[in-house]
Design a protein around this motif. Structure first.
Motif, PDB file in Angstrom:
ATOM      1  N   VAL A   7      -0.504  -6.484   3.954  1.00 12.54           N
ATOM      2  CA  VAL A   7      -1.324  -5.512   3.216  1.00 12.54           C
ATOM      3  C   VAL A   7      -0.632  -4.141   3.268  1.00 12.54           C
ATOM      4  CG1 VAL A   7      -3.506  -6.764   3.365  1.00 12.54           C
ATOM      5  CG2 VAL A   7      -2.853  -5.242   5.233  1.00 12.54           C
ATOM      6  N   GLN A   8       0.460  -4.055   2.562  1.00  9.56           N
ATOM      7  CA  GLN A   8       1.355  -2.910   2.622  1.00  9.56           C
ATOM      8  C   GLN A   8       1.357  -2.114   1.320  1.00  9.56           C
ATOM      9  OE1 GLN A   8       4.078  -5.953   4.940  1.00  9.56           O
ATOM     10  NE2 GLN A   8       5.267  -4.158   4.392  1.00  9.56           N
ATOM     11  N   ASN A   9       1.911  -0.908   1.394  1.00 12.49           N
ATOM     12  CA  ASN A   9       2.024  -0.059   0.203  1.00 12.49           C
ATOM     13  C   ASN A   9       2.720  -0.775  -0.933  1.00 12.49           C
ATOM     14  OD1 ASN A   9       0.777   2.159   1.358  1.00 12.49           O
ATOM     15  ND2 ASN A   9       2.694   3.086   2.030  1.00 12.49           N
ATOM     16  N   ASP A  10       3.676  -1.587  -0.604  1.00 13.52           N
ATOM     17  CA  ASP A  10       4.477  -2.309  -1.587  1.00 13.52           C
ATOM     18  C   ASP A  10       3.606  -2.980  -2.649  1.00 13.52           C
ATOM     19  OD1 ASP A  10       4.766  -5.256  -1.798  1.00 13.52           O
ATOM     20  OD2 ASP A  10       6.884  -4.859  -1.489  1.00 13.52           O
ATOM     21  N   THR A  11       2.479  -3.576  -2.258  1.00 12.96           N
ATOM     22  CA  THR A  11       1.626  -4.266  -3.224  1.00 12.96           C
ATOM     23  C   THR A  11       0.316  -3.547  -3.512  1.00 12.96           C
ATOM     24  OG1 THR A  11       0.778  -5.623  -1.428  1.00 12.96           O
ATOM     25  CG2 THR A  11       2.495  -6.596  -2.797  1.00 12.96           C
ATOM     26  N   PHE A  12      -0.180  -2.713  -2.591  1.00  8.33           N
ATOM     27  CA  PHE A  12      -1.487  -2.092  -2.768  1.00  8.33           C
ATOM     28  C   PHE A  12      -1.446  -0.670  -3.315  1.00  8.33           C
ATOM     29  CE2 PHE A  12      -2.673  -5.666  -0.196  1.00  8.33           C
ATOM     30  CZ  PHE A  12      -3.950  -5.972  -0.628  1.00  8.33           C
ATOM     31  N   ASP A  13      -0.337   0.012  -3.203  1.00  6.70           N
ATOM     32  CA  ASP A  13      -0.229   1.386  -3.695  1.00  6.70           C
ATOM     33  C   ASP A  13       0.422   1.365  -5.074  1.00  6.70           C
ATOM     34  OD1 ASP A  13       1.101   4.115  -4.093  1.00  6.70           O
ATOM     35  OD2 ASP A  13      -0.069   4.450  -2.279  1.00  6.70           O
ATOM     36  N   GLU A  14      -0.108   2.149  -5.992  1.00  7.10           N
ATOM     37  CA  GLU A  14       0.427   2.177  -7.357  1.00  7.10           C
ATOM     38  C   GLU A  14       1.894   2.584  -7.396  1.00  7.10           C
ATOM     39  OE1 GLU A  14      -2.179   4.436  -9.881  1.00  7.10           O
ATOM     40  OE2 GLU A  14      -3.866   3.115  -9.447  1.00  7.10           O
ATOM     41  N   ARG A  15       2.379   3.267  -6.357  1.00  6.07           N
ATOM     42  CA  ARG A  15       3.784   3.670  -6.289  1.00  6.07           C
ATOM     43  C   ARG A  15       4.655   2.589  -5.640  1.00  6.07           C
ATOM     44  NH1 ARG A  15       2.824   8.585  -2.726  1.00  6.07           N
ATOM     45  NH2 ARG A  15       1.169   7.171  -2.110  1.00  6.07           N
ATOM     46  N   GLY A  16       4.052   1.527  -5.139  1.00  9.07           N
ATOM     47  CA  GLY A  16       4.783   0.453  -4.485  1.00  9.07           C
ATOM     48  C   GLY A  16       5.651  -0.325  -5.465  1.00  9.07           C
ATOM     49  N   SER A  17       6.742  -0.860  -4.974  1.00 11.59           N
ATOM     50  CA  SER A  17       7.683  -1.553  -5.857  1.00 11.59           C
ATOM     51  C   SER A  17       7.137  -2.871  -6.396  1.00 11.59           C
ATOM     52  CB  SER A  17       9.016  -1.796  -5.143  1.00 11.59           C
ATOM     53  OG  SER A  17       8.836  -2.652  -4.046  1.00 11.59           O
ATOM     54  N   ASN A  18       6.123  -3.452  -5.767  1.00 10.29           N
ATOM     55  CA  ASN A  18       5.530  -4.707  -6.237  1.00 10.29           C
ATOM     56  C   ASN A  18       4.045  -4.569  -6.552  1.00 10.29           C
ATOM     57  OD1 ASN A  18       7.834  -6.496  -6.054  1.00 10.29           O
ATOM     58  ND2 ASN A  18       7.694  -6.166  -3.853  1.00 10.29           N
ATOM     59  N   PHE A  19       3.614  -3.338  -6.848  1.00 10.95           N
ATOM     60  CA  PHE A  19       2.197  -3.115  -7.149  1.00 10.95           C
ATOM     61  C   PHE A  19       1.762  -3.946  -8.352  1.00 10.95           C
ATOM     62  CE2 PHE A  19      -1.056  -1.029  -9.692  1.00 10.95           C
ATOM     63  CZ  PHE A  19      -2.102  -1.045  -8.786  1.00 10.95           C
ATOM     64  N   ALA A  20       0.565  -4.502  -8.236  1.00  6.84           N
ATOM     65  CA  ALA A  20      -0.051  -5.199  -9.366  1.00  6.84           C
ATOM     66  C   ALA A  20      -1.557  -4.964  -9.302  1.00  6.84           C
ATOM     67  CB  ALA A  20       0.258  -6.692  -9.311  1.00  6.84           C
ATOM     68  N   GLU A  21      -2.183  -4.989 -10.434  1.00  3.46           N
ATOM     69  CA  GLU A  21      -3.620  -4.717 -10.514  1.00  3.46           C
ATOM     70  C   GLU A  21      -4.461  -5.659  -9.646  1.00  3.46           C
ATOM     71  OE1 GLU A  21      -5.318  -2.176 -11.902  1.00  3.46           O
ATOM     72  OE2 GLU A  21      -3.360  -1.311 -12.370  1.00  3.46           O
ATOM     73  N   TRP A  22      -3.993  -6.894  -9.442  1.00  7.72           N
ATOM     74  CA  TRP A  22      -4.782  -7.846  -8.655  1.00  7.72           C
ATOM     75  C   TRP A  22      -5.026  -7.360  -7.238  1.00  7.72           C
ATOM     76  CZ3 TRP A  22      -1.693  -8.961  -4.687  1.00  7.72           C
ATOM     77  CH2 TRP A  22      -0.315  -9.009  -4.902  1.00  7.72           C
ATOM     78  N   SER A  23      -4.140  -6.504  -6.720  1.00 11.98           N
ATOM     79  CA  SER A  23      -4.351  -6.004  -5.354  1.00 11.98           C
ATOM     80  C   SER A  23      -5.605  -5.139  -5.281  1.00 11.98           C
ATOM     81  CB  SER A  23      -3.124  -5.237  -4.851  1.00 11.98           C
ATOM     82  OG  SER A  23      -2.889  -4.085  -5.627  1.00 11.98           O
ATOM     83  N   LYS A  24      -5.906  -4.429  -6.356  1.00 10.89           N
ATOM     84  CA  LYS A  24      -7.116  -3.600  -6.390  1.00 10.89           C
ATOM     85  C   LYS A  24      -8.368  -4.470  -6.403  1.00 10.89           C
ATOM     86  CE  LYS A  24      -5.141   0.303  -6.087  1.00 10.89           C
ATOM     87  NZ  LYS A  24      -5.154   0.885  -4.752  1.00 10.89           N
ATOM     88  N   VAL A  25      -8.267  -5.658  -6.953  1.00 13.04           N
ATOM     89  CA  VAL A  25      -9.409  -6.574  -7.024  1.00 13.04           C
ATOM     90  C   VAL A  25      -9.831  -7.026  -5.626  1.00 13.04           C
ATOM     91  CG1 VAL A  25     -10.169  -8.841  -7.868  1.00 13.04           C
ATOM     92  CG2 VAL A  25      -8.810  -7.334  -9.348  1.00 13.04           C
ATOM     93  N   ILE A  26      -8.865  -7.248  -4.739  1.00 17.38           N
ATOM     94  CA  ILE A  26      -9.198  -7.763  -3.403  1.00 17.38           C
ATOM     95  C   ILE A  26      -9.279  -6.670  -2.333  1.00 17.38           C
ATOM     96  CG2 ILE A  26      -8.194 -10.012  -3.931  1.00 17.38           C
ATOM     97  CD1 ILE A  26      -5.874  -9.257  -1.973  1.00 17.38           C
ATOM     98  N   GLU A  27      -8.866  -5.451  -2.655  1.00 22.39           N
ATOM     99  CA  GLU A  27      -8.757  -4.377  -1.656  1.00 22.39           C
ATOM    100  C   GLU A  27     -10.045  -4.147  -0.865  1.00 22.39           C
ATOM    101  OE1 GLU A  27      -8.221   0.412  -1.738  1.00 22.39           O
ATOM    102  OE2 GLU A  27      -6.886  -0.733  -3.057  1.00 22.39           O
ATOM    103  N   GLU A  28     -11.148  -3.958  -1.531  1.00 21.25           N
ATOM    104  CA  GLU A  28     -12.404  -3.659  -0.837  1.00 21.25           C
ATOM    105  C   GLU A  28     -12.866  -4.847   0.011  1.00 21.25           C
ATOM    106  OE1 GLU A  28     -14.974  -1.240   0.718  1.00 21.25           O
ATOM    107  OE2 GLU A  28     -13.531  -0.578  -0.790  1.00 21.25           O
ATOM    108  N   GLY A  29     -12.726  -6.053  -0.524  1.00 23.59           N
ATOM    109  CA  GLY A  29     -13.114  -7.245   0.230  1.00 23.59           C
ATOM    110  C   GLY A  29     -12.272  -7.434   1.477  1.00 23.59           C
ATOM    111  N   VAL A  30     -10.976  -7.156   1.385  1.00 24.60           N
ATOM    112  CA  VAL A  30     -10.089  -7.255   2.550  1.00 24.60           C
ATOM    113  C   VAL A  30     -10.532  -6.252   3.620  1.00 24.60           C
ATOM    114  CG1 VAL A  30      -7.722  -6.849   3.364  1.00 24.60           C
ATOM    115  CG2 VAL A  30      -8.123  -8.229   1.314  1.00 24.60           C
ATOM    116  N   ALA A  31     -10.805  -5.022   3.200  1.00 23.82           N
ATOM    117  CA  ALA A  31     -11.251  -4.001   4.161  1.00 23.82           C
ATOM    118  C   ALA A  31     -12.557  -4.422   4.838  1.00 23.82           C
ATOM    119  CB  ALA A  31     -11.419  -2.656   3.465  1.00 23.82           C
ATOM    120  N   LYS A  32     -13.487  -4.944   4.061  1.00 21.05           N
ATOM    121  CA  LYS A  32     -14.773  -5.388   4.636  1.00 21.05           C
ATOM    122  C   LYS A  32     -14.578  -6.557   5.597  1.00 21.05           C
ATOM    123  CE  LYS A  32     -17.810  -3.833   0.951  1.00 21.05           C
ATOM    124  NZ  LYS A  32     -18.690  -4.221  -0.148  1.00 21.05           N
TER     125      LYS A  32
END
Length: 172
Positions: A7-32
């Motif tokens: 769960v790194q910037n690479d996929t979850f941060d919009e500036r990450g080299s492998n960012f994709a919208e799907w990471s935003k879909v699971i972000e809140e659930g992962v945190a919970k």
């Protein structure tokens, strides 16, 4: 036990080299789910993917270090309550796997459920499930299909199907 994969910037941060919208879909659930583990005093293992040396030939060290950092939404939770295992490629290396076995064998014997969340379903989640399943073959390995994601919906779905055929429980 909860295992949180990459769960790194690479996929979850919009500036990450492998960012994709799907990471935003699971972000809140992962945190919970991490918060739930903390509240229940459940062990948390998390992986941190480090880029191999050849990456430094292709991009700056600053860019690589940014991508390697745990995404801020998860950082404090995991740093304070988790046990970090680094890897350079897809799965936890053998020496770290041995450490996981030694550190958690008694717990897994008494509570045999190990749940996986994180990214990417068809690469690092799959690889690390195989590592942990080989360390703890008697454990009930689960993957929460709403808390894992991949850049390809097709590969995500196919991987969950393969995992269900490998004695991994796919849950919601």
């Amino acid at each position: 036990m909860l295992v949180v994969i990459d769960v790194q910037n690479d996929t979850f941060d919009e500036r990450g080299s492998n960012f994709a919208e799907w990471s935003k879909v699971i972000e809140e659930g992962v945190a919970k789910r991490i918060d739930q583990s903390i509240e229940n005093n459940e062990s948390i293992i998390y992986t941190k993917n480090l880029y191999p040396d050849f990456e430094y030939d292709e991009r700056s060290a600053e860019s690589i270090h940014f991508d390697e950092a745990i995404y801020p939404k998860f950082y404090t939770r995991l740093e304070d309550y988790g046990d970090e295992y680094t890897k350079t490629f897809y799965g936890i290396p053998p020496n770290h796997a041995q450490n996981i076995y030694e550190n958690y064998k008694d717990e897994v014997e008494t509570n045999q459920t190990i749940e996986f969340i994180g990214v990417e379903t068809n690469v690092c989640v799959l690889a690390n499930i195989m590592v942990i399943q080989n360390i703890f073959p008697e454990a009930n390995i689960t993957v929460n299909k709403k808390l894992v994601a991949a850049a390809s919906d097709d590969l995500h779905d196919k991987t969950l199907e393969v995992l269900s055929n490998m004695n991994v429980f796919v849950v919601e």
